[in-house]
Enzyme design. Structure first.
Site, mmCIF file in Angstrom:
data_model
loop_
_atom_site.group_PDB
_atom_site.id
_atom_site.type_symbol
_atom_site.label_atom_id
_atom_site.label_comp_id
_atom_site.label_asym_id
_atom_site.label_seq_id
_atom_site.Cartn_x
_atom_site.Cartn_y
_atom_site.Cartn_z
ATOM 1 N N CYS A 9 -3.988 6.232 -4.823
ATOM 2 C CA CYS A 9 -3.893 6.425 -6.266
ATOM 3 C C CYS A 9 -2.446 6.769 -6.627
ATOM 4 O O CYS A 9 -1.738 7.408 -5.857
ATOM 5 C CB CYS A 9 -4.783 7.546 -6.823
ATOM 6 S SG CYS A 9 -6.526 7.290 -6.547
ATOM 7 N N ARG A 60 -0.369 1.720 -4.336
ATOM 8 C CA ARG A 60 -1.133 2.889 -3.897
ATOM 9 C C ARG A 60 -2.629 2.747 -4.164
ATOM 10 O O ARG A 60 -3.423 3.602 -3.753
ATOM 11 C CB ARG A 60 -0.618 4.146 -4.612
ATOM 12 C CG ARG A 60 0.846 4.403 -4.396
ATOM 13 C CD ARG A 60 1.296 5.601 -5.186
ATOM 14 N NE ARG A 60 0.699 6.810 -4.657
ATOM 15 C CZ ARG A 60 1.227 7.535 -3.682
ATOM 16 N NH1 ARG A 60 2.360 7.169 -3.141
ATOM 17 N NH2 ARG A 60 0.626 8.614 -3.254
ATOM 18 N N TRP A 76 -7.306 4.029 -6.305
ATOM 19 C CA TRP A 76 -7.960 3.559 -5.077
ATOM 20 C C TRP A 76 -9.237 4.387 -4.985
ATOM 21 O O TRP A 76 -9.182 5.597 -4.778
ATOM 22 C CB TRP A 76 -7.061 3.800 -3.865
ATOM 23 C CG TRP A 76 -7.556 3.139 -2.620
ATOM 24 C CD1 TRP A 76 -7.312 1.858 -2.232
ATOM 25 C CD2 TRP A 76 -8.379 3.716 -1.601
ATOM 26 N NE1 TRP A 76 -7.936 1.604 -1.038
ATOM 27 C CE2 TRP A 76 -8.600 2.732 -0.618
ATOM 28 C CE3 TRP A 76 -8.951 4.976 -1.425
ATOM 29 C CZ2 TRP A 76 -9.361 2.943 0.512
ATOM 30 C CZ3 TRP A 76 -9.713 5.201 -0.296
ATOM 31 C CH2 TRP A 76 -9.913 4.187 0.658
ATOM 32 N N ASN A 96 -4.557 12.360 -8.160
ATOM 33 C CA ASN A 96 -4.478 11.673 -6.873
ATOM 34 C C ASN A 96 -4.921 12.674 -5.812
ATOM 35 O O ASN A 96 -4.377 13.774 -5.744
ATOM 36 C CB ASN A 96 -3.026 11.229 -6.614
ATOM 37 C CG ASN A 96 -2.828 10.742 -5.192
ATOM 38 O OD1 ASN A 96 -3.753 10.219 -4.572
ATOM 39 N ND2 ASN A 96 -1.631 10.914 -4.672
ATOM 40 N N GLY A 97 -5.921 12.298 -5.017
ATOM 41 C CA GLY A 97 -6.400 13.215 -3.976
ATOM 42 C C GLY A 97 -7.915 13.266 -4.003
ATOM 43 O O GLY A 97 -8.562 12.363 -4.541
ATOM 44 N N GLU A 99 1.044 -4.926 16.937
ATOM 45 C CA GLU A 99 1.551 -4.885 15.558
ATOM 46 C C GLU A 99 1.362 -6.239 14.866
ATOM 47 O O GLU A 99 0.946 -6.303 13.708
ATOM 48 C CB GLU A 99 3.028 -4.453 15.564
ATOM 49 C CG GLU A 99 3.750 -4.569 14.234
ATOM 50 C CD GLU A 99 3.098 -3.808 13.090
ATOM 51 O OE1 GLU A 99 2.184 -3.006 13.316
ATOM 52 O OE2 GLU A 99 3.504 -4.066 11.936
ATOM 53 N N LYS A 109 -0.776 -7.109 11.395
ATOM 54 C CA LYS A 109 -0.211 -7.819 10.228
ATOM 55 C C LYS A 109 -1.113 -8.982 9.838
ATOM 56 O O LYS A 109 -1.418 -9.190 8.673
ATOM 57 C CB LYS A 109 1.192 -8.363 10.519
ATOM 58 C CG LYS A 109 2.321 -7.394 10.555
ATOM 59 C CD LYS A 109 2.722 -6.791 9.247
ATOM 60 C CE LYS A 109 1.984 -5.519 8.980
ATOM 61 N NZ LYS A 109 2.432 -4.309 9.629
ATOM 62 N N GLU A 121 -4.533 -7.700 8.317
ATOM 63 C CA GLU A 121 -4.529 -6.956 7.054
ATOM 64 C C GLU A 121 -4.138 -7.810 5.862
ATOM 65 O O GLU A 121 -4.581 -7.545 4.755
ATOM 66 C CB GLU A 121 -3.690 -5.679 7.140
ATOM 67 C CG GLU A 121 -2.217 -5.829 6.981
ATOM 68 C CD GLU A 121 -1.467 -4.502 6.990
ATOM 69 O OE1 GLU A 121 -1.886 -3.568 6.310
ATOM 70 O OE2 GLU A 121 -0.434 -4.426 7.686
ATOM 71 N N HIS A 180 -10.186 -10.507 32.787
ATOM 72 C CA HIS A 180 -11.246 -9.493 32.869
ATOM 73 C C HIS A 180 -12.199 -9.605 31.683
ATOM 74 O O HIS A 180 -12.960 -8.673 31.422
ATOM 75 C CB HIS A 180 -10.623 -8.094 32.968
ATOM 76 C CG HIS A 180 -9.758 -7.941 34.182
ATOM 77 N ND1 HIS A 180 -10.272 -7.791 35.444
ATOM 78 C CD2 HIS A 180 -8.408 -7.989 34.323
ATOM 79 C CE1 HIS A 180 -9.277 -7.723 36.319
ATOM 80 N NE2 HIS A 180 -8.138 -7.842 35.658
ATOM 81 N N LYS A 188 -1.193 1.455 0.024
ATOM 82 C CA LYS A 188 -0.001 1.681 0.852
ATOM 83 C C LYS A 188 0.015 3.072 1.466
ATOM 84 O O LYS A 188 0.265 3.224 2.654
ATOM 85 C CB LYS A 188 1.241 1.473 -0.008
ATOM 86 C CG LYS A 188 2.547 1.734 0.707
ATOM 87 C CD LYS A 188 3.051 0.477 1.324
ATOM 88 C CE LYS A 188 4.348 0.667 2.073
ATOM 89 N NZ LYS A 188 4.391 -0.227 3.239
HETATM 90 O O1 M6R Z 1 3.145 5.723 5.472
HETATM 91 P P1 M6R Z 1 2.691 5.639 6.904
HETATM 92 O O2 M6R Z 1 3.687 4.958 7.782
HETATM 93 O O3 M6R Z 1 2.294 6.967 7.466
HETATM 94 O O4 M6R Z 1 1.411 4.723 6.878
HETATM 95 C C1 M6R Z 1 0.679 4.501 8.039
HETATM 96 C C2 M6R Z 1 -0.269 3.336 7.887
HETATM 97 O O5 M6R Z 1 -1.161 3.564 6.851
HETATM 98 C C3 M6R Z 1 0.487 2.028 7.608
HETATM 99 O O6 M6R Z 1 1.402 1.749 8.617
HETATM 100 C C4 M6R Z 1 -0.509 0.852 7.526
HETATM 101 O O7 M6R Z 1 -1.081 0.620 8.763
HETATM 102 C C5 M6R Z 1 0.185 -0.400 7.007
HETATM 103 N N1 M6R Z 1 -0.605 -0.997 5.989
HETATM 104 C C6 M6R Z 1 0.364 -1.448 8.036
HETATM 105 O O8 M6R Z 1 1.042 -2.553 7.558
#
Ligand code: M6R
Length: 607
Positions: free
Chosen positions: A2, A27, A74, A100-101, A480, A484, A487, A503, A602
Site C-alpha cells: 500500500c 506498492r 494491496w 499502510n500496514g 534468480e 524473474k 514473477e 537424481h 514492490k
Molecule cells: O525490498 P526488498 O529487497 O527487501 O524486497 C525483497 C523481495 O520482496 C523482492 O526482492 C522481491 O522478491 C522482488 N519482487 C523480486 O523481483
C-alpha cells in the site's frame, strides 16, 4: 505494501495526490482513492483496480480543495473492491484516513466500536482507525490521533484529515514507512520518496511512534509521549527523472538498461589504491575477531543476492555462513549470540520479515550489517553497519539493478572482511576490484545482445515450463533468473543444480522443453557441457550463457550468449542480465503487466 500520500498547501490537491500515487503504484494496485477537504466537507472518490480507474472517476467528478490524502492498495483485509478501497471515514464523515500496514487487533476494536454505535461499511482493518479517532475527538485532532494510536496493535503508517480542523494533516508511523516532504508553504506525506520528488527533495524521516502535524507553513513532530522532537532535514540526492520511464516502455526495461551506470555508482568512491572504503561499515579487525558466525537473511531477489554473497564471504574471509529467508529465520529459533554478525539485504529497506529478523538478532546481542538501496529506510536505521547499493530508485516490482548492485556490495564485504583477516593480498584486492570496475562493460555487452535474447523469447513465449541449470555461483544465478521468469511472465520455471538432474529433474525434459544453462565457472564448465548433451539428447531447446573463451561450443546449443572473458567470481553480474532480459521479453510477448505483475507489490511491508 500500500502507498499513502497527503498534501496541504495552496495548490489543488487532486493532481498532486494522483501524481504521487502513480509513483507509489508499485506498492499495490488493487484499488486507489482520494479524500479532499473543501468547503466544510470531506469528499471521497475511490475505485477498485489501478489508479487509471480512479482517474476516470475524477474526470467526471473532480475534487477541489487544497488539503487531501490518497491511497493505493494491496489488499490484506477484505477483497479488492470500491467499498474496501481507502480512504475510510468515520460514520459522520468528519474524519478520513489512509493506512499502510495491518491493525492486528482490529476485530476486537471493531466489536467494541459497533457496541458503541459506530457503523462500519467495509471489511477492512483500516476502517476502525477512522472510528477510533472520531471516538477520541474532543476538539483536538492531534490528541485524538495519539489516543487512538495507543489502542492500535500491529504496524501502520496513517494519514488523517478532519473537516473540524482543515488547517492540518496528521501523520503517524509505527513499523511502516512514512516520510514528510517539506515544501514552501506546502507540505507532503508519502510512503516513499519518488512520490514527492517532483515537489521537494527535503524530507523528514519519521521514526516509529512519531506523529507529524503538517500545516501549510510548518511541520511539527512529536514523540510517543507527546514531546516535540527536533527533526533533522534530510536532503535526497535522487533526480526526479530517475522515477520516470524516460522513453522506455516499462520501468523494468529502463532499470535493466540502467545497470552499467548503477554498478558504476555502487563502486564510485569505494575503491582506493590499496583498500576499499565502505561508508558506514565500521567493523574493525578486533570486532571481526569477536565474530564466530555470520547469518545472511533476506527475501526474494535480495536473498538470491545473499546466496552469491555467502560464496564470496566463505571464499575470501573464510567465515562459516548460514543463509535463510527472513520469513523462515524469524520463526526457527536460530542460534544467535553476541558473536553473531547478521547481514541483511533489502532493496527497499522496509521488508517486514527482514525487519523482524533484525529485531530478533539485535535482542540476542548480534551486530547487524545492512545492504540496502534506500537511504534512511527502516532497515538502514536499525543496522549497526550500512552499505548502500546506490542503484537509484527501483520502481518495477521485479528487482534488477538492485540485485546486481547487492552482489557487488557482497563482494565488497567479502574483500573487506578478508582484508581484516589478512586473507586477501594487495594483488588479489586489485584483481577483484579491477574486475568489478570492468563489469559495467560486460553488463553493457549483455544489453547489446538484447535483440537476440528477444528473438529466443519470441520463439518460446508460449511454453508452459522452463528450466534453468547451473552449478555453484551459476546455480545461484539460475535461482534468480527463475524468479524473474515466474514473477513477471507467469511461466512456470524452476532452477536446478545441474548435478542434481540425474537424481530426478531430467525426467521433466521432453521434446521442445526450454533449458537455460548458465556456465560461467571454469571449474564446472565441462560438467555443464555434459549436462547440455544429456538434455539435448532428450529434445531440449537450450539457451547457453558462458564466457567467450568457450565460444566453440555455440554449435552444441540452440542459442548461445557469450560474456567477454571475466573473473569467474564477477561473472554472475553480467550473466544475470541475459536472464533479466529474457524474462522481460517473455513477459512482453505474453502480454503481461511487466511492471506490476499480478498479486505482487514492490515493498512487502506486512507479513
Ligand atoms: O525490498 P526488498 O529487497 O527487501 O524486497 C525483497 C523481495 O520482496 C523482492 O526482492 C522481491 O522478491 C522482488 N519482487 C523480486 O523481483
Amino acid at each position: 505494501m500500500c502507498g499513502i500520500v497527503g498534501y496541504i498547501g495552496n495548490e489543488q490537491a487532486q493532481d498532486i495526490l494522483i501524481n504521487g500515487l502513480s509513483k507509489l503504484e508499485y506498492r499495490g494496485y488493487d484499488s486507489a482513492g482520494l479524500a479532499v477537504y473543501d468547503n466544510d466537507e470531506i469528499n471521497v472518490r475511490k475505485k477498485k483496480g489501478r489508479i487509471k480507474n480512479l482517474v476516470e472517476v475524477l474526470d467526471t467528478q473532480p475534487l477541489t480543495g487544497t488539503l487531501g490524502i490518497g491511497h493505493t492498495r494491496w489488499a490484506t483485509h477484505g477483497e479488492p473492491s470500491d467499498l474496501n478501497a481507502h480512504p475510510h471515514t468515520s460514520s459522520d464523515g468528519d474524519i478520513a484516513v489512509v493506512h499502510n500496514g495491518i491493525i492486528e487487533n482490529y476485530l476486537d476494536l471493531k466489536e467494541m466500536l459497533i457496541k458503541e454505535g459506530h457503523r462500519f461499511i467495509s471489511d477492512t482493518d483500516t476502517e476502525v482507525i477512522a472510528h477510533l479517532i472520531n471516538k477520541h475527538y474532543d476538539g483536538d485532532l492531534l490528541k485524538a490521533v495519539q489516543a487512538a494510536s495507543k489502542e492500535l496493535g500491529g504496524s501502520y503508517s496513517i494519514g488523517v484529515i478532519s473537516k473540524k480542523e482543515p488547517d492540518k494533516l496528521i501523520a503517524i508511523r509505527k513499523n511502516s514507512p512514512l516520510i514528510v516532504g517539506l515544501g514552501e508553504n506546502e507540505n507532503y506525506i508519502a510512503s516513499d520518496i519518488p512520490a514527492i520528488l517532483n515537489h521537494t527533495r527535503d524530507i523528514y524521516l519519521l521514526d516509529n511512534d512519531e506523529t507529524a502535524v503538517l500545516e501549510k507553513d510548518k511541520v511539527t513532530v512529536y514523540d510517543e509521549n507527546g514531546k516535540e522532537v527536533g527533526k533533522q532535514v534530510f536532503h535526497v540526492n535522487w533526480d526526479p527523472g530517475d522515477a520516470e520511464k524516460g522513453g522506455y516502455d516499462h520501468f523494468m526495461q529502463k532499470e535493466i538498461f540502467e545497470q552499467p551506470r548503477a554498478i558504476a555508482d555502487t563502486l564510485t568512491g569505494r575503491i582506493l589504491d590499496d583498500s576499499i572504503r565502505l561508508d558506514d561499515v565500521v567493523i574493525t579487525k578486533e570486532d571481526l575477531e569477536n565474530i564466530d558466525r555470520i547469518h545472511i537473511v533476506a527475501c526474494g531477489t535480495a536473498y538470491n543476492a545473499g546466496l552469491i554473497g555467502k560464496s564470496f564471504i566463505e571464499k575470501y574471509a573464510q567465515v562459516p555462513i548460514d543463509i535463510e529467508t527472513a520469513s523462515e529465520y524469524r520463526y526457527k529459533d536460530p542460534i544467535i549470540t553476541d558473536k553473531t554478525l547478521l547481514i541483511v539485504l533489502s532493496q527497499s529497506g522496509e521488508t517486514a520479515d527482514t525487519l523482524a529478523a533484525i529485531d530478533i538478532a539485535k535482542k540476542a546481542g548480534a551486530r547487524v550489517l545492512a545492504i540496502t538501496n534506500v537511504v534512511g529506510s527502516s532497515i538502514a536505521r536499525e543496522a549497526d553497519d550500512i552499505l548502500y547499493t546506490n542503484a537509484g530508485p527501483e520502481i518495477a516490482v521485479a528487482s534488477t539493478k538492485a540485485y546486481i548492485t547487492q552482489v557487488a556490495c557482497m563482494m565488497f564485504i567479502a574483500l573487506h572482511l578478508g582484508r581484516l583477516k589478512g586473507l586477501v593480498s594487495d594483488e588479489k584486492l586489485k584483481e577483484m576490484t579491477d574486475a568489478l570496475i570492468d563489469c559495467s562493460k560486460q553488463v553493457q555487452n549483455a544489453l547489446d545482445q538484447s535483440e537476440d535474447i528477444k528473438n529466443f523469447a519470441m520463439d518460446h513465449f508460449s511454453k508452459d515450463d522452463m528450466f534453468l541449470i547451473g552449478r555453484g555461483l551459476d546455480y545461484s544465478t539460475c535461482i534468480e533468473g527463475s524468479l524473474k521468469i515466474k514473477e513477471i511472465s507467469y511461466v512456470h520455471s524452476e532452477s536446478f543444480s545441474a548435478g542434481e538432474l540425474k537424481h530426478g529433474p531430467i525426467a521433466l525434459i521432453e521434446d521442445g522443453t526450454v533449458v537455460i544453462v548458465v556456465a560461467t565457472q571454469e571449474k564446472t564448465f565441462d560438467k555443464l557441457l555434459s549436462n547440455i548433451k544429456e538434455v539435448k539428447a532428450r529434445g531440449a531447446h537450450v539457451m547457453l550463457i558462458a564466457q567467450e573463451k568457450h565460444k566453440d561450443i555455440a554449435s552444441e546449443v540452440d542459442q548461445a550468449f557469450f560474456i567477454p572473458n571475466i573473473n569467474d567470481d564477477i561473472a554472475p553480474i553480467p550473466a544475470v542480465v541475459y536472464l533479466q532480459l529474457f524474462a522481460y521479453f517473455l513477459a512482453v510477448a505474453r502480454g503481461c503487466d511487466v511492471d506490476k505483475p499480478r498479486n505482487l507489490a514492490k515493498s512487502v511491508t506486512v507479513e
